[in-house]
Design a protein around this motif. Structure first.
Motif, short mmCIF file in Angstrom:
data_model
loop_
_atom_site.label_atom_id
_atom_site.label_comp_id
_atom_site.label_asym_id
_atom_site.label_seq_id
_atom_site.Cartn_x
_atom_site.Cartn_y
_atom_site.Cartn_z
N TYR A 1 0.87 -1.18 0.00
CA TYR A 1 0.00 0.00 0.00
C TYR A 1 0.90 1.22 0.00
N ILE B 1 1.13 5.34 0.78
CA ILE B 1 0.56 6.52 1.44
C ILE B 1 1.36 7.72 0.93
N ILE C 1 7.85 9.71 9.58
CA ILE C 1 7.78 8.31 9.12
C ILE C 1 9.00 7.55 9.61
N ARG D 1 8.42 6.71 13.14
CA ARG D 1 7.38 5.68 13.25
C ARG D 1 7.99 4.30 13.02
N TYR E 1 10.10 -1.84 4.92
CA TYR E 1 9.52 -0.55 5.27
C TYR E 1 10.14 0.49 4.35
N TYR F 1 5.17 6.83 1.92
CA TYR F 1 5.44 5.66 2.75
C TYR F 1 4.75 4.49 2.06
N PHE G 1 -2.57 -3.15 10.71
CA PHE G 1 -3.09 -2.33 9.62
C PHE G 1 -4.06 -1.27 10.13
N ILE H 1 -2.38 1.95 10.71
CA ILE H 1 -2.19 2.74 9.48
C ILE H 1 -3.48 3.49 9.16
N ASP I 1 -4.13 6.44 11.46
CA ASP I 1 -3.22 7.58 11.31
C ASP I 1 -3.26 8.24 9.94
N PHE I 2 -3.57 7.46 8.87
CA PHE I 2 -3.47 8.00 7.52
C PHE I 2 -4.72 7.81 6.67
N ARG J 1 -7.63 4.79 5.17
CA ARG J 1 -7.49 3.44 4.63
C ARG J 1 -6.98 3.48 3.19
#
Length: 196
Positions: A6, A8, A19, A22, A41, A56, A77, A80, A83-84, A86
């Motif tokens: 995924y 972001i 990031i 994190r 990552y 990210y 998940f 994520i 915070d951001f 879906r």
């Protein structure tokens, strides 16, 4: 093997240290995750290695659908999403996996390359899949390669090649990412070579 990613995409002026922090504080949480072959990552920073965006974009290779589902429907998940928002989760079925000559030395991953290609409507799919496998097998002879995988999404007919390197400037076509952390609890269990 199942490949998953995924992305972001973040604002152009986003502080990518957020990031980095994190991943530094949470990346180790998947170091022993059941069913996970490897998670890289990944980040891209606008203006670095030709990237037009701050992003990210973790990339996963799963040994089992149960491991992947446990992650997607669990707290990992959801963090994520909280915070951001879906993100769309891209998913490809595995074609092949290979490791580089020095991969047993547990090298530190520095960079990754992801190459996505649309499969032409008139392509002979089996021949294309074989070509993708042969290409990543050639990567396996390259110095600095940790591992590489090839996969196809048969819904969208998109092929992906993904490679992780122990140096910051790998050669290859595709999007270049910085690797902030590599969790690889079951990398040894990922099936080697062609997977059909």
């Amino acid at each position: 093997m199942h490949a998953m990613q995924y992305e972001i995409t973040l604002p152009a002026d986003y502080d990518m240290a957020v990031i980095r922090d994190r991943v530094a504080t949470k990346g180790h949480l998947l170091d022993n995750y059941p069913g996970l072959g490897a998670k890289a990552y990944l980040i891209r920073e606008r203006g670095v290695d030709g990237s037009p965006v701050n992003q990210y974009a973790p990339f996963y290779l799963w040994n089992t659908p149960e491991g992947m589902n446990s992650f997607l429907w669990g707290p990992g998940f959801q963090g994520i999403v909280d915070d951001f928002g879906r993100p769309e989760v891209q998913h490809w079925t595995g074609l092949a996996f290979t490791e580089g000559p020095g991969s047993d030395a547990v090298p530190t991953a520095k960079a990754a390359i992801r190459r996505r290609v649309r499969v032409p409507a008139d392509a002979r799919v089996g021949e294309l899949a074989t070509e993708l496998v042969e290409e990543i097998e050639m990567f396996g002879r390259e110095g600095g390669l940790i591992f590489a995988a090839a996969a196809i999404d048969p819904r969208t007919w998109e092929a992906v090649q993904f490679s992780v390197w122990d140096h910051a400037s790998p050669k290859g076509q595709g999007d270049v990412f910085q690797v902030l952390h590599l969790s690889a609890p079951e990398r040894h269990a990922l099936p080697r070579g062609q997977q059909w």
